[in-house]
Design a protein around this motif. Structure first.
Motif, PDB file in Angstrom:
ATOM      1  N   HIS A 122       0.904  -1.277  -0.050  1.00 54.30           N
ATOM      2  CA  HIS A 122       0.398  -0.334  -0.407  1.00 54.30           C
ATOM      3  C   HIS A 122       1.261   1.013  -0.188  1.00 54.30           C
ATOM      4  O   HIS A 122       0.568   2.299  -0.689  1.00 54.30           O
ATOM      5  CB  HIS A 122      -0.477   0.341   0.950  1.00 54.30           C
ATOM      6  N   PHE A 123       2.056   1.050  -0.067  1.00 55.44           N
ATOM      7  CA  PHE A 123       3.015   2.433   0.089  1.00 55.44           C
ATOM      8  C   PHE A 123       3.391   3.199  -0.291  1.00 55.44           C
ATOM      9  O   PHE A 123       3.261   4.532  -1.198  1.00 55.44           O
ATOM     10  CB  PHE A 123       4.609   1.695   0.948  1.00 55.44           C
ATOM     11  N   ALA A 124       2.710   2.257  -2.304  1.00 49.50           N
ATOM     12  CA  ALA A 124       2.731   3.582  -2.665  1.00 49.50           C
ATOM     13  C   ALA A 124       1.933   4.484  -3.409  1.00 49.50           C
ATOM     14  O   ALA A 124       2.145   5.627  -3.551  1.00 49.50           O
ATOM     15  CB  ALA A 124       2.754   2.359  -4.577  1.00 49.50           C
ATOM     16  N   GLU A 125       0.279   4.164  -2.942  1.00 50.77           N
ATOM     17  CA  GLU A 125      -0.230   5.361  -2.669  1.00 50.77           C
ATOM     18  C   GLU A 125      -0.166   5.549  -1.014  1.00 50.77           C
ATOM     19  O   GLU A 125      -0.610   7.159  -2.014  1.00 50.77           O
ATOM     20  CB  GLU A 125      -1.767   4.071  -2.507  1.00 50.77           C
ATOM     21  N   LEU A 126      -0.165   5.363  -0.875  1.00 49.38           N
ATOM     22  CA  LEU A 126       0.662   6.283   0.509  1.00 49.38           C
ATOM     23  C   LEU A 126       1.500   7.356   0.457  1.00 49.38           C
ATOM     24  O   LEU A 126       1.071   8.728  -0.099  1.00 49.38           O
ATOM     25  CB  LEU A 126       0.881   5.661   1.508  1.00 49.38           C
ATOM     26  N   ASN A 127       2.142   7.051  -0.541  1.00 50.00           N
ATOM     27  CA  ASN A 127       3.048   8.045  -0.870  1.00 50.00           C
ATOM     28  C   ASN A 127       3.315   8.663  -1.788  1.00 50.00           C
ATOM     29  O   ASN A 127       3.656  10.019  -1.889  1.00 50.00           O
ATOM     30  CB  ASN A 127       5.373   7.223  -1.350  1.00 50.00           C
ATOM     31  N   LYS A 128       1.939   8.539  -2.466  1.00 50.62           N
ATOM     32  CA  LYS A 128       1.732  10.028  -3.337  1.00 50.62           C
ATOM     33  C   LYS A 128       1.329  10.610  -2.928  1.00 50.62           C
ATOM     34  O   LYS A 128       0.981  12.205  -2.845  1.00 50.62           O
ATOM     35  CB  LYS A 128       0.076   9.072  -4.293  1.00 50.62           C
ATOM     36  N   LEU A 129       0.477  10.235  -1.875  1.00 50.78           N
ATOM     37  CA  LEU A 129      -0.825  11.731  -0.660  1.00 50.78           C
ATOM     38  C   LEU A 129       0.328  12.145  -0.262  1.00 50.78           C
ATOM     39  O   LEU A 129       0.249  13.265   0.641  1.00 50.78           O
ATOM     40  CB  LEU A 129      -1.766  10.611  -0.283  1.00 50.78           C
ATOM     41  N   ASP A 130       1.619  12.308   0.132  1.00 51.82           N
ATOM     42  CA  ASP A 130       2.684  11.989   1.446  1.00 51.82           C
ATOM     43  C   ASP A 130       3.443  13.100   0.164  1.00 51.82           C
ATOM     44  O   ASP A 130       3.478  14.026   0.785  1.00 51.82           O
ATOM     45  CB  ASP A 130       3.435  11.056   1.866  1.00 51.82           C
ATOM     46  N   ASP A 131       3.345  13.160  -1.071  1.00 52.60           N
ATOM     47  CA  ASP A 131       4.115  13.813  -2.151  1.00 52.60           C
ATOM     48  C   ASP A 131       3.812  15.346  -1.871  1.00 52.60           C
ATOM     49  O   ASP A 131       3.778  16.163  -1.830  1.00 52.60           O
ATOM     50  CB  ASP A 131       4.858  13.894  -3.374  1.00 52.60           C
ATOM     51  N   GLU A 132       1.799  14.625  -1.922  1.00 53.18           N
ATOM     52  CA  GLU A 132       1.779  15.937  -2.104  1.00 53.18           C
ATOM     53  C   GLU A 132       1.459  17.156  -0.568  1.00 53.18           C
ATOM     54  O   GLU A 132       1.495  17.805  -0.844  1.00 53.18           O
ATOM     55  CB  GLU A 132      -0.282  15.842  -2.234  1.00 53.18           C
ATOM     56  N   LEU A 133       1.171  15.911   0.031  1.00 57.12           N
ATOM     57  CA  LEU A 133       1.792  16.982   2.035  1.00 57.12           C
ATOM     58  C   LEU A 133       2.510  17.397   1.325  1.00 57.12           C
ATOM     59  O   LEU A 133       2.798  18.670   2.305  1.00 57.12           O
ATOM     60  CB  LEU A 133       1.067  15.867   3.150  1.00 57.12           C
ATOM     61  N   LEU A 134       4.069  16.729   1.385  1.00 53.53           N
ATOM     62  CA  LEU A 134       5.303  17.679   1.284  1.00 53.53           C
ATOM     63  C   LEU A 134       4.793  18.995   0.672  1.00 53.53           C
ATOM     64  O   LEU A 134       5.359  19.800   1.228  1.00 53.53           O
ATOM     65  CB  LEU A 134       5.868  16.735   1.111  1.00 53.53           C
ATOM     66  N   ALA A 135       4.397  19.330  -0.333  1.00 50.54           N
ATOM     67  CA  ALA A 135       4.692  19.918  -1.291  1.00 50.54           C
ATOM     68  C   ALA A 135       3.654  21.289  -0.807  1.00 50.54           C
ATOM     69  O   ALA A 135       3.683  22.632  -0.619  1.00 50.54           O
ATOM     70  CB  ALA A 135       3.894  19.364  -2.512  1.00 50.54           C
ATOM     71  N   GLU A 136       2.320  20.574  -0.172  1.00 57.53           N
ATOM     72  CA  GLU A 136       1.452  21.789   0.251  1.00 57.53           C
ATOM     73  C   GLU A 136       2.176  22.790   1.668  1.00 57.53           C
ATOM     74  O   GLU A 136       1.805  23.752   2.148  1.00 57.53           O
ATOM     75  CB  GLU A 136       0.542  21.448   1.068  1.00 57.53           C
ATOM     76  N   VAL A 137       2.634  21.858   2.733  1.00 56.14           N
ATOM     77  CA  VAL A 137       3.480  22.833   3.667  1.00 56.14           C
ATOM     78  C   VAL A 137       4.532  22.684   3.523  1.00 56.14           C
ATOM     79  O   VAL A 137       4.731  24.240   3.906  1.00 56.14           O
ATOM     80  CB  VAL A 137       3.969  20.812   4.319  1.00 56.14           C
ATOM     81  N   GLU A 138       5.141  22.589   2.341  1.00 62.15           N
ATOM     82  CA  GLU A 138       6.889  23.890   1.692  1.00 62.15           C
ATOM     83  C   GLU A 138       5.907  24.971   1.481  1.00 62.15           C
ATOM     84  O   GLU A 138       6.609  26.140   1.113  1.00 62.15           O
ATOM     85  CB  GLU A 138       7.215  22.899   1.052  1.00 62.15           C
ATOM     86  N   GLY A 139       4.877  24.697   0.125  1.00 64.60           N
ATOM     87  CA  GLY A 139       4.159  25.815  -0.034  1.00 64.60           C
ATOM     88  C   GLY A 139       3.082  27.054   0.887  1.00 64.60           C
ATOM     89  O   GLY A 139       2.405  27.461   0.433  1.00 64.60           O
ATOM     90  N   GLY A 140       2.641  26.445   2.377  1.00 64.51           N
ATOM     91  CA  GLY A 140       2.086  27.025   2.680  1.00 64.51           C
ATOM     92  C   GLY A 140       0.273  27.340   2.559  1.00 64.51           C
ATOM     93  O   GLY A 140      -0.030  28.165   3.560  1.00 64.51           O
ATOM     94  N   ASP A 141      -0.192  25.645   1.699  1.00 65.20           N
ATOM     95  CA  ASP A 141      -1.442  25.806   1.309  1.00 65.20           C
ATOM     96  C   ASP A 141      -1.845  25.238   2.824  1.00 65.20           C
ATOM     97  O   ASP A 141      -2.219  23.657   2.979  1.00 65.20           O
ATOM     98  CB  ASP A 141      -1.214  25.160  -0.039  1.00 65.20           C
ATOM     99  N   GLU A 142      -2.274  25.928   3.356  1.00 66.80           N
ATOM    100  CA  GLU A 142      -3.070  25.485   4.135  1.00 66.80           C
ATOM    101  C   GLU A 142      -4.110  24.582   4.068  1.00 66.80           C
ATOM    102  O   GLU A 142      -4.776  23.528   4.879  1.00 66.80           O
ATOM    103  CB  GLU A 142      -3.925  26.504   5.650  1.00 66.80           C
ATOM    104  N   GLU A 143      -5.501  24.498   3.163  1.00 62.92           N
ATOM    105  CA  GLU A 143      -5.992  24.351   2.502  1.00 62.92           C
ATOM    106  C   GLU A 143      -6.451  22.981   2.266  1.00 62.92           C
ATOM    107  O   GLU A 143      -6.578  21.406   2.556  1.00 62.92           O
ATOM    108  CB  GLU A 143      -7.249  25.017   1.580  1.00 62.92           C
ATOM    109  N   GLY A 144      -4.920  22.970   1.825  1.00 63.57           N
ATOM    110  CA  GLY A 144      -5.088  22.026   0.768  1.00 63.57           C
ATOM    111  C   GLY A 144      -3.580  20.639   1.996  1.00 63.57           C
ATOM    112  O   GLY A 144      -3.872  19.695   1.496  1.00 63.57           O
ATOM    113  N   PHE A 145      -3.764  21.381   2.948  1.00 62.29           N
ATOM    114  CA  PHE A 145      -2.542  20.185   3.999  1.00 62.29           C
ATOM    115  C   PHE A 145      -3.333  19.670   4.814  1.00 62.29           C
ATOM    116  O   PHE A 145      -4.048  18.623   4.483  1.00 62.29           O
ATOM    117  CB  PHE A 145      -1.717  21.299   4.829  1.00 62.29           C
TER     118      PHE A 145
END
Length: 92
Positions: free
Chosen positions: A17-40
């Motif tokens: 299941h880690f491929a699916e989870l890693n995709k979400l984790d990559d999105e989360l990382l980008a949102e945190v780095e960009g300060g996107d509270e809603e996306g986060f």
């Protein structure tokens, strides 16, 4: 792999299941780095929901070593930022 969601407990997840989870984790990382509270908020919820859906909860009295620790659903963007590595929350 044993995953702990802070404030909730532990879940046993199959490595497949880690491929699916890693995709979400990559999105989360980008949102945190960009300060996107809603996306986060949206992506953290989706990541934790996926762990709950794909995994099997361990009994509350089980004390297995957790190989991965994820933030609580109500964690702040700054709290999660402090937990991140170069790979995000999930290595790989």
């Amino acid at each position: 792999m044993i995953v702990r969601i802070m404030g909730e407990g532990q879940v046993k997840l199959d490595d497949s299941h880690f491929a699916e989870l890693n995709k979400l984790d990559d999105e989360l990382l980008a949102e945190v780095e960009g300060g996107d509270e809603e996306g986060f908020r949206r992506t953290l919820g989706a990541l934790l929901d996926a762990v709950r859906r794909l995994g099997s909860p361990l009994p509350a009295d089980a004390l297995e070593p957790s190989e991965l620790i994820l933030p609580a659903p109500d964690a702040s963007l700054d709290e999660v930022r402090g937990m991140l590595t170069d790979d995000g929350l999930i290595p790989g």
